[in-house]
Design a protein around this motif. Structure first.
Motif, PDB file in Angstrom:
ATOM      1  N   ALA A 126     -12.334  -2.282  -0.599  1.00 17.55           N
ATOM      2  CA  ALA A 126     -12.096  -3.451  -1.440  1.00 17.55           C
ATOM      3  C   ALA A 126     -13.183  -3.570  -2.503  1.00 17.55           C
ATOM      4  N   SER A 127     -14.414  -3.362  -2.105  1.00 10.99           N
ATOM      5  CA  SER A 127     -15.526  -3.428  -3.049  1.00 10.99           C
ATOM      6  C   SER A 127     -15.388  -2.364  -4.130  1.00 10.99           C
ATOM      7  N   SER A 128     -14.935  -1.186  -3.754  1.00 14.48           N
ATOM      8  CA  SER A 128     -14.753  -0.092  -4.718  1.00 14.48           C
ATOM      9  C   SER A 128     -13.679  -0.447  -5.746  1.00 14.48           C
ATOM     10  N   ILE A 129     -12.612  -1.119  -5.291  1.00 16.26           N
ATOM     11  CA  ILE A 129     -11.544  -1.506  -6.210  1.00 16.26           C
ATOM     12  C   ILE A 129     -12.061  -2.503  -7.245  1.00 16.26           C
ATOM     13  N   ILE A 130     -12.872  -3.462  -6.777  1.00 25.31           N
ATOM     14  CA  ILE A 130     -13.440  -4.436  -7.706  1.00 25.31           C
ATOM     15  C   ILE A 130     -14.344  -3.737  -8.721  1.00 25.31           C
TER      16      ILE A 130
END
Length: 281
Positions: free
Chosen positions: A42-46
């Motif tokens: 999720a952090s990577s997508i942001i």
């Protein structure tokens, strides 16, 4: 200019923009719950989103999440509130739907058998022969049509198509089709030939002039009108000429009420004159 994005990336970025637009705060938990992924993913997508749109979000430590920056400009698909509410119902763990109530049209549920043939004809750009009944001609009769769009008017589904019987483009109510769809070869007419479909009109609405200024101001707020140079509250809505009557019905402008509190809004006099060639009640 929005860069080219693959389908999965676009879907994830659209989700980010919906959450930021309507909730005002985005966390990794939003993406974890909705896409069933890990916190690191999720952090990577942001971070991927921030690389493409670096001016859109900023991290707020007190909120423990990202919020829209002054440069936030939604770049992807429609961020309408209805889209967010549909997302919320699809993902109740992500968005709290406890306080959301949506009244769906009782006429919008259509048998799949009535839709499949139209979708196949649209996809393959084919003429199709199907039984159809109308209020004027209640007996089902064969119609050969060339569909070019499915239209939802807020209550019912319609098919916009070239009709070989009438030699013109018409709207067909989807529930009035009957029997099997028979394909009759390649369509010779599409939306580029549909003059009313290609014609854009401006519908200008304003508060009923019979209202007091105080009440007119409330109606202007309801309908997102702004005060114009002429001193009147107005809003301009763009619509295809082929869909004009549906919009007027949605706005309850297809009839005139005796009491101004019931009427609430009208077409501006200038707009009424401009739209006259397209209105045939």
């Amino acid at each position: 200019m929005t860069p080219h994005l693959d389908y999965i990336t676009r879907k994830r970025f659209h989700f980010i923009e919906l959450i930021v637009q309507w909730e005002g705060r985005l966390t990794t938990n939003h993406l974890q719950q909705h896409f069933a992924i890990s916190r690191s993913s999720a952090s990577s997508i942001i971070q991927d989103y921030l690389q493409v749109f670096p001016q859109s979000l900023s991290y707020n430590a007190s909120l423990k999440g990202y919020e829209a920056s002054s440069g936030f400009m939604p770049s992807l698909n429609d961020l309408d509130l209805n889209i967010y509410l549909k997302l919320a119902y699809q993902s109740p763990a992500t968005c709290n739907v406890e306080y959301f109530t949506c009244l769906n049209s009782p006429l919008s549920n259509i048998s799949p058998s009535k839709v499949r043939g139209v979708l196949q004809a649209l996809s393959a750009k084919m003429r199709v022969d199907v039984g159809y009944a109308s209020v004027a001609s209640p007996e089902f009769e064969s119609r050969i049509i060339s569909p070019h769009n499915l239209v939802y008017d807020g209550m019912r589904w319609h098919v916009r198509a070239y009709c070989e019987k009438n030699r013109d483009f018409r709207d067909f109510v989807l529930t009035r089709f009957n029997g099997e769809y028979e394909f009759e070869g390649e369509a010779q007419y599409d939306q580029t030939h549909d003059t009313l479909w290609q014609t854009q009109l401006d519908v200008v609405i304003e508060p009923d002039p019979r209202l007091t200024p105080e009440r007119a101001h409330i109606i202007a707020l309801d309908h997102q009108m702004t005060k114009q140079a002429n001193g009147r509250y107005q809003r301009t809505i763009s619509v295809r000429a082929a869909l004009l009557l549906y919009l007027l019905k949605q706005l309850h402008l297809d009839s005139y009420q005796i009491k101004p509190e019931a009427q609430q809004i009208i077409l501006s006099p200038e707009c009424t004159a401009a739209l006259q060639p397209y209105i045939a009640w």
